[in-house]
Write a protein that holds these residues in place. Structure first.
Motif, PDB file in Angstrom:
ATOM      1  N   ILE A  43       0.835  -1.204   0.000  1.00  0.00           N
ATOM      2  CA  ILE A  43       0.000   0.000   0.000  1.00  0.00           C
ATOM      3  C   ILE A  43       0.866   1.248   0.000  1.00  0.00           C
ATOM      4  N   SER A  44       1.910   1.262   0.790  1.00  0.00           N
ATOM      5  CA  SER A  44       2.766   2.458   0.847  1.00  0.00           C
ATOM      6  C   SER A  44       3.526   2.668  -0.456  1.00  0.00           C
ATOM      7  N   LEU A  45       3.863   1.595  -1.160  1.00  0.00           N
ATOM      8  CA  LEU A  45       4.610   1.741  -2.404  1.00  0.00           C
ATOM      9  C   LEU A  45       3.738   2.182  -3.579  1.00  0.00           C
ATOM     10  N   VAL A  46       2.482   1.767  -3.599  1.00  0.00           N
ATOM     11  CA  VAL A  46       1.622   2.136  -4.719  1.00  0.00           C
ATOM     12  C   VAL A  46       0.901   3.461  -4.499  1.00  0.00           C
ATOM     13  N   SER A  47       0.950   3.977  -3.285  1.00  0.00           N
ATOM     14  CA  SER A  47       0.275   5.242  -2.981  1.00  0.00           C
ATOM     15  C   SER A  47       1.172   6.412  -3.379  1.00  0.00           C
ATOM     16  N   GLU A  48       0.533   7.445  -3.896  1.00  0.00           N
ATOM     17  CA  GLU A  48       1.281   8.627  -4.307  1.00  0.00           C
ATOM     18  C   GLU A  48       1.474   9.616  -3.165  1.00  0.00           C
ATOM     19  N   ASN A  49       0.589   9.571  -2.154  1.00  0.00           N
ATOM     20  CA  ASN A  49       0.726  10.469  -1.006  1.00  0.00           C
ATOM     21  C   ASN A  49       0.074   9.816   0.216  1.00  0.00           C
ATOM     22  N   ASP A  50       0.184  10.500   1.347  1.00  0.00           N
ATOM     23  CA  ASP A  50      -0.342   9.943   2.601  1.00  0.00           C
ATOM     24  C   ASP A  50      -1.851   9.758   2.569  1.00  0.00           C
ATOM     25  N   THR A  51      -2.546  10.693   1.975  1.00  0.00           N
ATOM     26  CA  THR A  51      -4.008  10.628   1.919  1.00  0.00           C
ATOM     27  C   THR A  51      -4.460   9.397   1.145  1.00  0.00           C
ATOM     28  N   GLN A  52      -3.805   9.125   0.042  1.00  0.00           N
ATOM     29  CA  GLN A  52      -4.159   7.962  -0.762  1.00  0.00           C
ATOM     30  C   GLN A  52      -3.848   6.662  -0.007  1.00  0.00           C
ATOM     31  N   ALA A  53      -2.751   6.627   0.733  1.00  0.00           N
ATOM     32  CA  ALA A  53      -2.411   5.444   1.522  1.00  0.00           C
ATOM     33  C   ALA A  53      -3.465   5.185   2.595  1.00  0.00           C
ATOM     34  N   VAL A  54      -3.936   6.244   3.230  1.00  0.00           N
ATOM     35  CA  VAL A  54      -4.985   6.097   4.253  1.00  0.00           C
ATOM     36  C   VAL A  54      -6.272   5.591   3.609  1.00  0.00           C
ATOM     37  N   GLN A  55      -6.610   6.099   2.433  1.00  0.00           N
ATOM     38  CA  GLN A  55      -7.827   5.657   1.754  1.00  0.00           C
ATOM     39  C   GLN A  55      -7.733   4.185   1.362  1.00  0.00           C
ATOM     40  N   PHE A  56      -6.583   3.759   0.820  1.00  0.00           N
ATOM     41  CA  PHE A  56      -6.396   2.346   0.487  1.00  0.00           C
ATOM     42  C   PHE A  56      -6.498   1.474   1.727  1.00  0.00           C
ATOM     43  N   SER A  57      -5.911   1.936   2.820  1.00  0.00           N
ATOM     44  CA  SER A  57      -5.955   1.172   4.062  1.00  0.00           C
ATOM     45  C   SER A  57      -7.380   1.037   4.586  1.00  0.00           C
ATOM     46  N   MET A  58      -8.151   2.097   4.493  1.00  0.00           N
ATOM     47  CA  MET A  58      -9.542   2.044   4.953  1.00  0.00           C
ATOM     48  C   MET A  58     -10.381   1.123   4.073  1.00  0.00           C
ATOM     49  N   LEU A  59     -10.135   1.140   2.763  1.00  0.00           N
ATOM     50  CA  LEU A  59     -10.847   0.223   1.871  1.00  0.00           C
ATOM     51  C   LEU A  59     -10.499  -1.224   2.206  1.00  0.00           C
ATOM     52  N   LEU A  60      -9.232  -1.483   2.473  1.00  0.00           N
ATOM     53  CA  LEU A  60      -8.822  -2.833   2.846  1.00  0.00           C
ATOM     54  C   LEU A  60      -9.436  -3.247   4.178  1.00  0.00           C
TER      55      LEU A  60
END
Length: 137
Positions: A43-60
């Motif tokens: 998730i951290s590698l495919v995310s472009e910024n912190d906000t996107q990483a948090v969104q991916f994490s919440m979806l997961l």
């Protein structure tokens, strides 16, 4: 350390039965933690910024709650949703913990193997993505 502290609280304070062996439980926790780390790195590698990483994490997190057997038994799910649930590490973790802690069964090798396979594939993908990122910079 956190997994050990939570285990102590769950077993000795809340009184959850531990019918399986501590060795099987420890193996399951280590494999689950390593696979979870691989997911987090991905998730951290495919995310472009912190906000996107948090969104991916919440979806997961939401997918793990609703499709892993935590909220609804997998036997009651529609077949395509069952297939989706088996790409989530939480599905394997919940099944393993049910078998080891609550039923006292030996480690289910198909679940440990599936969980380890997900972790290995994700660690390889993480390594490839990180290597490409390092070469371009």
């Amino acid at each position: 350390m956190i997994a050990a502290a939570i285990t102590v609280l769950v077993v000795y304070v809340l009184g959850t039965p531990m019918l399986g062996t501590w060795q099987n439980y420890s193996i399951a926790i280590v494999v689950l933690l390593l696979t979870s780390l691989a997911v987090g790195f991905f998730i951290s590698l495919v995310s472009e910024n912190d906000t996107q990483a948090v969104q991916f994490s919440m979806l997961l997190l939401l997918a793990s709650i609703f499709f892993s057997g935590f909220f609804l038994d997998l036997r009651l799910m529609w077949t395509p949703m069952k297939a989706f649930s088996y790409i989530l590490p939480a599905t394997y973790g919940i099944s393993i913990m049910h078998d080891v802690m609550l039923r006292g069964l030996p480690l289910p090798l198909q679940y440990i193997g599936g969980l380890a396979l997900i972790g290995i594939i994700l660690f390889i993908a993480d390594w490839i993505i990180l290597r490409r990122m390092m070469q371009t910079r």
